[in-house]
Motif scaffolding. Structure first.
Motif, PDB file in Angstrom:
ATOM      1  N   SER A   1      98.211  75.550 -29.411  1.00 44.11           N
ATOM      2  CA  SER A   1      97.780  74.239 -29.890  1.00 44.11           C
ATOM      3  C   SER A   1      97.065  74.316 -31.237  1.00 44.11           C
ATOM      4  O   SER A   1      97.035  73.340 -31.981  1.00 44.11           O
ATOM      5  CB  SER A   1      96.863  73.590 -28.849  1.00 44.11           C
TER       6      SER A   1
ATOM      7  N   LEU B   1     100.457  63.133 -17.915  1.00 48.23           N
ATOM      8  CA  LEU B   1     100.213  64.506 -18.323  1.00 48.23           C
ATOM      9  C   LEU B   1      99.217  65.174 -17.366  1.00 48.23           C
ATOM     10  O   LEU B   1      98.290  64.549 -16.866  1.00 48.23           O
ATOM     11  CB  LEU B   1      99.660  64.532 -19.755  1.00 48.23           C
TER      12      LEU B   1
ATOM     13  N   GLU C   1     101.208  63.455 -33.012  1.00 51.17           N
ATOM     14  CA  GLU C   1     100.686  64.155 -31.826  1.00 51.17           C
ATOM     15  C   GLU C   1     101.700  65.186 -31.333  1.00 51.17           C
ATOM     16  O   GLU C   1     102.915  64.957 -31.376  1.00 51.17           O
ATOM     17  CB  GLU C   1     100.379  63.146 -30.716  1.00 51.17           C
TER      18      GLU C   1
ATOM     19  N   HIS D   1      99.824  70.583 -19.143  1.00 54.04           N
ATOM     20  CA  HIS D   1     100.001  70.124 -20.526  1.00 54.04           C
ATOM     21  C   HIS D   1      98.730  70.348 -21.335  1.00 54.04           C
ATOM     22  O   HIS D   1      97.618  70.303 -20.781  1.00 54.04           O
ATOM     23  CB  HIS D   1     100.330  68.616 -20.566  1.00 54.04           C
TER      24      HIS D   1
ATOM     25  N   ILE E   1     102.473  67.698 -27.906  1.00 52.82           N
ATOM     26  CA  ILE E   1     102.152  67.977 -26.488  1.00 52.82           C
ATOM     27  C   ILE E   1     102.839  69.285 -26.104  1.00 52.82           C
ATOM     28  O   ILE E   1     104.058  69.434 -26.259  1.00 52.82           O
ATOM     29  CB  ILE E   1     102.613  66.839 -25.570  1.00 52.82           C
TER      30      ILE E   1
ATOM     31  N   ARG F   1      97.379  68.788 -25.109  1.00 53.64           N
ATOM     32  CA  ARG F   1      97.642  67.856 -26.210  1.00 53.64           C
ATOM     33  C   ARG F   1      96.911  68.318 -27.464  1.00 53.64           C
ATOM     34  O   ARG F   1      95.799  68.829 -27.403  1.00 53.64           O
ATOM     35  CB  ARG F   1      97.175  66.451 -25.836  1.00 53.64           C
TER      36      ARG F   1
END
Length: 564
Positions: free
Chosen positions: A70, A137, A171, A158, A173, A160
């Motif tokens: 991420s 999610l 965004e 998940h 995911i 984000r």
């Protein structure tokens, strides 16, 4: 109170030997079973703890992968991918795909990673087909069941980006799917035998297992579980199971290990059944031994006892039928010959001589103690059965030395040293038979050579055992000491038995002076009379209370110059 017969005493001894044996083996079987169960409980809980920790460590590693992705620079670039040229877009996606495949291969679990870009309606995945984004999610690991094929079930999570509400760009995911197939591979390591079964259980989703699992047993287990971790002993459809369970905090599933306890304890059950069969055989052989004892020993002894009573009533014509050629054949013949001789002598001698012969006869009979001999032989037989050769050798040695001395009836005199050896062997025999009996003998060496009548000490020691310490349930102790004073020589015999009351001691002391033969205390009266007759003066038996708690008997005699 009526005294028990020899046969009744033997039956009681058989029962006293059998009952503790059964209790000991039953307790040993119970302890063995509990030790095995506790050991399996402990080992299973350790295995489950290690397995759950390993599984959660693998899942945590995947979570760390997701967090690392991420914040990866390439992932950040994906958020603004529309700003790149077509070539740069392809190159960026290829770089991200390579990182996903690397993360996938580094994982210990079978996992697929997918990056969704909802604004661009595109995705990058390690799966052969682009999946749809699962909603809502899952911020933690969530189970997803495949309605068509349970083998395709998986756990999903998940991440984000961005994590906060500050949005710069599109965004992203990141999704990870851990398939239950890898969980099953993990469970394979817990199945150590072909008997136990390990599986994950959730009351809403059922079980994840490597083999077919009876769902009804999971309901039984769920009904009995109280804590998140623990062990259970349950009965299901007639079978006892050993259940160990640990809850996984990461998955919110319970890892359960089930073992059929009956299969595990089969050797213990066989040993228990063998014990029961042995007890039945012991009862049968005990009954056979009792019957043989009654027929071969009790009946001849009873006939001999009745004949002796008739002899005491001056019925010298009594004769005992001679039975088979067994151990009592010579004894019966000897008794008949003895009765015949007494009958002949009573016609030839004066009444005083007859009484003297009768006293000698009773002294000889007092030396025959078949109950004592039977117990010693019974002890030797039992020790031989369990191959306790040292005990057999010790008993045989003491018994041989004891009877070798007792059978020297022609010797009227002996030394105190030989008498001490006799009671040492006698006490050793009883100490072997009954471990609670201990004794000590402390005689000054200068007393060893003293000349005394034979069988002077043994009747007193035997009386101390039979009437003093035999009824005791705890430790029994006999102490023999010797002293020399100016007035006389003295040997003291004490025990820690129940003793006698003051009135009973006075009654026993008075009975020692009786001239008639007594049914009780004959040995003590005989010793007392022999001492008085031979030494006179202060010689004799003196009875008092011992500081040990039982009876104290002092045997005193004065030195004489003439020899008899």
């Amino acid at each position: 109170m009526k005294r028990l017969t020899l046969f009744q005493q033997a039956v009681i001894i058989l029962l006293l030997l059998l009952i503790p044996t059964v209790l000991i083996y039953s307790y040993s079987n119970y302890v063995t079973e509990q030790v095995i169960i506790d050991d399996i409980h402990s080992r299973n809980m350790n295995r489950l703890d290690v397995s759950v920790n390993q599984l959660e460590a693998d899942l945590d590693q995947i979570s760390q992968f997701l967090m690392a992705l991420s914040i990866d620079s390439d992932i950040s670039s994906l958020r603004n991918i529309e700003l790149y040229s077509p070539y740069e877009k392809v190159s960026l996606k290829e770089d991200v795909s390579e990182k996903l495949r690397t993360y996938q291969q580094l994982s210990n679990l079978l996992v697929d990673v997918t990056i969704y870009m909802p604004n661009n309606e595109s995705a990058i995945t390690t799966m052969p087909v682009f999946p749809d984004l699962e909603t809502p999610l899952a911020n933690s690991w969530h189970y997803v069941a495949d309605e068509n094929n349970r083998d395709n079930d998986y756990f999903i999570r998940h991440v984000r980006y961005p994590l906060n509400n500050v949005v710069i760009g599109n965004e992203v995911i990141i999704e990870a799917r851990v398939y239950t197939q890898s969980i099953r591979n993990h469970l394979d390591d817990l199945v150590t035998t072909n008997l136990n079964n390990a599986f994950l259980f959730h009351q809403d989703f059922g079980v994840i297992t490597t083999a077919e699992t009876d769902l009804s047993i999971t309901e039984t287990i769920n009904h009995h579980m109280i804590n998140q971790n623990g062990t259970l002993n349950i009965h299901h459809e007639g079978t006892q199971y050993l259940v160990s369970y640990v809850q996984s905090e990461a998955l919110d599933w319970i890892l359960i290990d089930v073992f059929p306890l009956d299969e595990l304890l089969t050797p213990v059950y066989k040993s228990r059944n063998f014990l029961y069969a042995s007890v039945v055989l012991m009862i049968l052989f005990g009954g056979l031994s009792g019957w043989l004892l009654y027929k071969k020993i009790h009946i001849p002894i009873r006939e001999l006892s009745l004949a002796v009573q008739r002899i005491k009533r001056a019925d010298y014509a009594v004769r005992i039928p001679v039975g088979h050629n067994n151990e009592f054949h010579k004894l019966t013949q000897g008794f008949n010959e003895m009765a015949q001789q007494i009958q002949t002598l009573i016609e030839q001698v004066y009444e005083e001589k007859i009484r003297s012969q009768e006293a000698s006869l009773k002294l000889m009979q007092a030396q025959i103690n078949p109950h004592f001999l039977y117990n010693c032989l019974f002890y030797i037989k039992n020790m031989a059965k369990v191959q306790q050769t040292d005990a057999v050798e010790a008993m045989a040695l003491h018994l041989g030395q004891y009877f070798r001395y007792r059978t020297k009836v022609e010797d009227e005199k002996t030394t105190l040293n030989e008498e001490i050896d006799l009671i040492d062997h006698f006490l050793s025999i009883h100490a072997l038979r009954k471990k609670s009996i201990t004794y000590s003998i402390s005689i000054p060496k200068e007393m060893y050579s003293l000349q005394i009548p034979s069988l002077l000490l043994q009747p007193i020691v035997e009386n101390s055992i039979v009437h003093g310490i035999e009824p005791l349930l705890g430790k029994a102790y006999i102490r023999v000491t010797g002293t020399i004073t100016e007035q006389c020589n003295m040997v003291t015999i004490e025990d820690n038995g129940n003793g006698l009351s003051a009135s009973s001691r006075e009654q026993l002391t008075a009975s020692l002076e009786e001239k008639e033969v007594l049914q009780e205390g004959y040995g003590m009266r005989n010793v007392h009379q022999r001492l008085i007759k031979k030494y006179g003066g202060l010689s004799g038996l003196y009875i008092s209370e011992s500081e040990l708690g039982g009876l104290k008997v002092e045997i005193k005699w004065q030195e004489i110059n003439d020899e008899e």
